[in-house]
Write an enzyme that holds these catalytic residues in place. Sequence first.
Site, short mmCIF file in Angstrom:
data_model
loop_
_atom_site.label_atom_id
_atom_site.label_comp_id
_atom_site.label_asym_id
_atom_site.label_seq_id
_atom_site.Cartn_x
_atom_site.Cartn_y
_atom_site.Cartn_z
N LYS A 159 -0.58 20.39 36.79
CA LYS A 159 -0.31 20.24 38.22
C LYS A 159 0.20 18.81 38.44
CE LYS A 159 -0.90 19.40 42.65
NZ LYS A 159 -0.50 18.09 43.20
N CYS A 182 -3.53 1.92 37.28
CA CYS A 182 -4.99 1.82 37.38
C CYS A 182 -5.55 0.67 36.55
CB CYS A 182 -5.63 3.14 36.97
SG CYS A 182 -5.17 3.67 35.31
N GLU A 231 -10.03 10.17 34.92
CA GLU A 231 -9.59 8.78 34.86
C GLU A 231 -9.14 8.43 36.26
OE1 GLU A 231 -7.52 5.86 35.21
OE2 GLU A 231 -6.05 6.49 33.72
N GLU A 254 -8.89 -0.72 45.82
CA GLU A 254 -7.76 -0.71 44.90
C GLU A 254 -6.47 -0.82 45.72
OE1 GLU A 254 -6.37 1.74 40.93
OE2 GLU A 254 -7.21 2.87 42.59
#
Length: 498
Positions: A189, A298, A264, A399
Site C-alpha cells: 500500500k 525519519c 518504523e 518531528e
Amino acid sequence: MPMPPSSITGRFCSMPDTTQPLLLAGRWSEGSGGAVDEIENPATEEIIARVSTANDADVESAVAEAVRAQKSWARVPAAGRAAVLHRLATLIERDADRLAGILVAELGKPIIEARAEVGAAAGFCQFFAGIITTQGGEVLPLSSPSQEMWLRREPIGVVAGIIPWNFPLALAARKLAPALVTGNAIVLKPAELTPLSALAIAELAIEAGVPEGLLSVLPGRGAVIGTALVQNPAIGFVTMTGSVRAGRSILHNAADRIIPVSLELGGKAPFIVFADADLDAAAEAAIATRMMNNGQACVANERTYVERSVFDEFTARMAARLESMVIGDPADEATQAGPKASNAELLNVERIVGAAVDAGARIVTGGERPSGGAFDRGYWYRPTLLADVSNDSPVLQEEVFGPVLPVVAFDGEEQAVAMANDTVYGLSSYLYTENFSRAMRMSHSLRSGEVFINRGGPEEMNGFHGGWGESGLGGDDGTHGLELYRRKKSVYAAWSAS
C-alpha cells in the site's frame, strides 16, 4: 486494457489525462470502486498523473490471489527466488533515469538524491537475494541419541507492506525484496502522495519474473486500504513505515488478530557535537543529515546540541552552509533542496517555526518561503537555523520533517545525554567527539536504536534499522530484518538405533 506505468508515464510523468491502473494480483486493472487520485508535482502544483485507487473489495481480491500464488512460490528453492530479485535489481538499474524522473516529479526530490534512491532500491534487491542462500535452519541434539530437533525457518504467507511518501521507491524495495525472497507474497500500500514509484517498481518485478498473484500494489486512503489489509484474516505479517498515528492504528488492529508487526515510525534524532570534534566534518554532517530529502527523513538530524565553548563558531559554520545551498528546480543537477512534499507539510513546518519564534527562538537564517519566479508556485521553504530555543518548544519536541534545524548549547556530557534523551522517540542519534571513551559511554547512554559516531546517516543495508519508544518496534535490514519475514518450526524426529 489498462496499461502498465511505463506506457503512460514518461520521464517526468506528464500525462494527467490518462488514468494509471493499479496492480491487482499481478494484473493491471482499474479499482473496482472507480475512484481516482490526482498526483501533484509539489514544485509546480501541476497535476502530473491520475491513479486508480483501491477499495475493500480490491484488498480482498488481492489477498485471496496472494494466498493461492504464495503456496507455489514457497516451493521454489531459495536460489530460484534470489535469481528473480537479482533480475529485478538489473532492471531497476536499466531504468534508473526513468525511475529517478518519477521521484523528481511526484515528490520534488532533487535529481541527485533521486538517483541515489534508485540505487538503494536496486541495492535492497541485490542484498536480500545475496544473503538468502546463506540462511539455513538448525539441527539440535535431544535427550536421546536416536533423536534430533530440526529448527526450520518457513515463510509467513502473505505480508502487508505499508510505505510512506518520503522514500517511495527505496522503501517499496525494502519491503518487497525480503518478503519475496523468503517465499512470501506481498500486498503493498503506497502513500497517497507518491504511488507512481511503487507502481513502477511493480512493473519491473513482473518483468523480472515475479509470478502472477504474488505482488499487488494498491493505492488509496490509508484508513481504508491499510485497515482492510491488517484486518484481513489471511495477512500474517504487517511491515509499515510511517507516522506514529498510523502505527498505533495498525498495532491496535493487529493485536485483535495476534499477528506480528514491524513499525518504523517517527524520529527526533539528536546530533551532539563536543568541542574536541572535527568541527568542519561535524558541520558538514549536521547539515547533510538534516537536509537529506529536504529534511523529510525519519533519521534526519532534528536537534543539534553543541558544547558551549564552540557553540557560536559551530552555529556560524552551519549557517554559512545552509545559506549557500541551492534551492530550486529538482530536475536541475545543481539543486540541493527542493520543495516540501505537499501544502499540508509546508504549513506544518511554518506552524512549528512560528511557535518557536513566539516562544523566543531566534532565526539565524531562513525562516520563510522564497518568492518570485518559479517560487510563486509550489511548496517551498528556505533552509532554516534556529537558536535560543526553549526545550519545551514544538521544534524540539515534535518531528518537524522539514528543512529546519534548532541548535542548542550544552555544558558537559551528562547534560548532553539528558537533552538528547528528552523525547518520546528513539530511532537515531549522532555523536561527534575525538574522545573514544566518551563515545563508548554515550553509545550506551543514548536511548535510540541507532547511534552514529563521527559520521552521518543514513543506515546501511547489512545493519538493523529499528527504533525505541514511539519510533516503533521490529525493524528493517540485515539478517535480523530478514528474520521477521519468516516463522520458526521445530520438527522432532526419532529413528531406530538398530
